[in-house]
Design a protein around this motif. Structure first.
Motif, PDB file in Angstrom:
ATOM      1  N   ILE A  48      72.042  50.153 108.261  1.00 39.13           N
ATOM      2  CA  ILE A  48      73.157  50.977 109.315  1.00 39.13           C
ATOM      3  C   ILE A  48      74.714  50.902 108.700  1.00 39.13           C
ATOM      4  O   ILE A  48      75.073  50.095 107.587  1.00 39.13           O
ATOM      5  CB  ILE A  48      73.463  50.416 110.912  1.00 39.13           C
ATOM      6  CG1 ILE A  48      72.276  49.284 111.144  1.00 39.13           C
ATOM      7  CG2 ILE A  48      73.528  50.894 111.961  1.00 39.13           C
ATOM      8  CD1 ILE A  48      70.858  51.134 112.058  1.00 39.13           C
ATOM      9  N   SER A  49      75.126  51.817 108.694  1.00 41.71           N
ATOM     10  CA  SER A  49      75.996  52.460 108.017  1.00 41.71           C
ATOM     11  C   SER A  49      77.091  52.777 109.056  1.00 41.71           C
ATOM     12  O   SER A  49      77.949  53.106 108.540  1.00 41.71           O
ATOM     13  CB  SER A  49      75.507  53.869 107.328  1.00 41.71           C
ATOM     14  OG  SER A  49      75.381  54.612 107.940  1.00 41.71           O
ATOM     15  N   ASP A  50      76.880  53.040 109.730  1.00 38.32           N
ATOM     16  CA  ASP A  50      77.808  53.828 111.035  1.00 38.32           C
ATOM     17  C   ASP A  50      78.506  52.169 111.656  1.00 38.32           C
ATOM     18  O   ASP A  50      77.855  51.009 111.688  1.00 38.32           O
ATOM     19  CB  ASP A  50      77.376  53.544 112.595  1.00 38.32           C
ATOM     20  CG  ASP A  50      76.180  54.629 112.400  1.00 38.32           C
ATOM     21  OD1 ASP A  50      76.323  55.924 111.739  1.00 38.32           O
ATOM     22  OD2 ASP A  50      74.709  54.838 112.565  1.00 38.32           O
ATOM     23  N   PRO A  51      79.891  52.386 111.330  1.00 38.80           N
ATOM     24  CA  PRO A  51      80.832  51.268 111.600  1.00 38.80           C
ATOM     25  C   PRO A  51      80.708  50.652 112.775  1.00 38.80           C
ATOM     26  O   PRO A  51      80.928  51.408 113.975  1.00 38.80           O
ATOM     27  CB  PRO A  51      82.159  52.336 111.227  1.00 38.80           C
ATOM     28  CG  PRO A  51      82.006  53.459 111.954  1.00 38.80           C
ATOM     29  CD  PRO A  51      80.346  53.949 111.581  1.00 38.80           C
ATOM     30  N   VAL A  52      80.866  49.713 112.624  1.00 37.01           N
ATOM     31  CA  VAL A  52      81.025  48.658 114.649  1.00 37.01           C
ATOM     32  C   VAL A  52      82.206  47.407 114.166  1.00 37.01           C
ATOM     33  O   VAL A  52      83.238  48.051 113.138  1.00 37.01           O
ATOM     34  CB  VAL A  52      79.972  47.660 114.245  1.00 37.01           C
ATOM     35  CG1 VAL A  52      78.442  48.503 114.290  1.00 37.01           C
ATOM     36  CG2 VAL A  52      79.858  46.558 113.095  1.00 37.01           C
ATOM     37  N   THR A  53      83.181  47.518 115.332  1.00 36.75           N
ATOM     38  CA  THR A  53      83.723  46.109 114.628  1.00 36.75           C
ATOM     39  C   THR A  53      83.223  44.938 114.476  1.00 36.75           C
ATOM     40  O   THR A  53      82.246  44.358 115.565  1.00 36.75           O
ATOM     41  CB  THR A  53      84.207  46.248 116.616  1.00 36.75           C
ATOM     42  OG1 THR A  53      85.167  46.685 117.246  1.00 36.75           O
ATOM     43  CG2 THR A  53      85.440  44.800 116.615  1.00 36.75           C
ATOM     44  N   SER A  54      84.051  44.136 114.244  1.00 34.41           N
ATOM     45  CA  SER A  54      83.318  42.978 113.500  1.00 34.41           C
ATOM     46  C   SER A  54      85.321  42.020 113.710  1.00 34.41           C
ATOM     47  O   SER A  54      86.147  42.472 113.503  1.00 34.41           O
ATOM     48  CB  SER A  54      83.946  42.991 111.988  1.00 34.41           C
ATOM     49  OG  SER A  54      82.764  44.337 111.162  1.00 34.41           O
TER      50      SER A  54
END
Length: 328
Positions: free
Chosen positions: A282-288
């Protein structure tokens, strides 16, 4: 290359050179640095057996990890382990990796204690009432816990504020008006697992919100994927999915991507502890929820365990780092 050659080059006694290179504290710091610099220039390496006989130290530290859950499935743990090893190596201290199983009376730990082949232990994945730490305290054996436990006496520990990480995420999205939250968490009996889940639940309660689901499962991609598919099949889908480790988070990200909910107008916010693993598709950004870089952790833990070996008071070896919320 002998100690005598180094001593002759610096105009010092062999005894002074030997004591400086073997870590004794009765050598002036300026002199110690001169000796170490000359030893490095000449490529001098002390005889490990002779050093152990003189100092009683092995120049090795053990990292004790549980067999279950298998920590090598956790990319963050592997990276941290490598960073600790690199930092200790700069002090000419080796890191030994020791598997430990609660079902065989901690034979791995018992073997280390019996053979005395390490100067201290780093104990990973602590439990609330950790029998390993209790045993080490009873034997007065130096240890640094990665995580806090409930013990009767003070001990050295390094930890992150695991409670505060989910609290930051819930607060952020609740302030944006989101109300439906789901939690994907490990079912293992470990202190950080409990702290993360409790931070999530308490903050929801403080905001007057109820969780859509709070799962406690094996921390794997498969389970993250399966449970997220179940959440998406509900009539009222969650607006935020939070995962307490990157393996569950990666499975959740795959499910959201397949269903078209990871980006766009119908986006479901995904919050992943430590972020998605480096090998994620997965290359889509997520909150970390970001705790620290692995080199920073390695340096901090290595420094603390070296100070522990030197005999520093354990009350001064207790460090709590705060997490940060990294938005896409």
């Amino acid at each position: 290359m002998s100690l005598k050659a180094i001593a002759s080059a610096l105009g010092l006694s062999v005894t002074t050179v030997s004591r400086a290179l073997n870590g004794y504290d009765d050598v002036a710091e300026e002199t110690r640095q001169r000796i170490q610099q000359e030893a490095r220039r000449r490529g001098y390496r002390p005889n490990a057996v002779a050093r152990r006989l003189k100092t009683g130290r092995t120049n090795a530290v053990g990292l004790l990890f549980p067999v279950t859950p298998l920590p090598f499935n956790d990319i963050s743990f592997v990276e941290m382990m490598g960073a600790i090893a690199q930092s200790l190596a700069r002090a000419d201290v080796d890191l030994l990796i020791i598997a430990d199983d609660t079902h065989d009376d901690h034979r791995g730990m018992q073997r280390m204690l019996r053979t005395k082949c390490v100067d201290a232990l780093i104990v990973a994945h602590t439990a609330r009432h950790d029998s390993r730490l209790i045993k080490l305290q009873q034997l007065a054996f130096p240890f640094l816990a990665l995580g806090r436990s409930e013990l009767d006496s003070p001990y050295a520990w390094f930890d992150f504020d695991n409670y505060n990480g989910p609290a930051l995420a819930v607060t952020h999205y609740a302030d944006r008006g989101l109300q439906r939250f789901a939690w994907l968490g490990s079912h293992h009996d470990q202190t950080f697992v409990d702290q993360r889940r409790q931070g999530f639940l308490d903050t929801l309660a403080q905001r007057g919100l109820a969780q859509d689901a709070c799962w406690q499962v094996d921390p794997t991609r498969r389970e993250g994927y399966r449970l997220t598919r179940q959440l998406l099949a509900q009539a009222r889908r969650p607006q935020v999915v939070m995962a307490d480790c990157n393996m569950l988070g990666d499975g959740a990200a795959i499910a959201l991507r397949e269903a078209g909910f990871i980006t766009g107008s119908q986006r479901i916010e995904l919050v992943v502890y430590d972020g998605l693993p480096a090998d994620s598709v997965i290359s889509d950004p997520v909150t970390s929820i970001v705790q620290a870089t692995r080199p920073d952790v390695g340096q901090q833990v290595a420094e603390m365990v070296l100070r522990l070996i030197q005999g520093e008071d354990v009350n001064s070896l207790q460090v709590l780092w705060q997490p940060e919320l990294k938005l896409p």
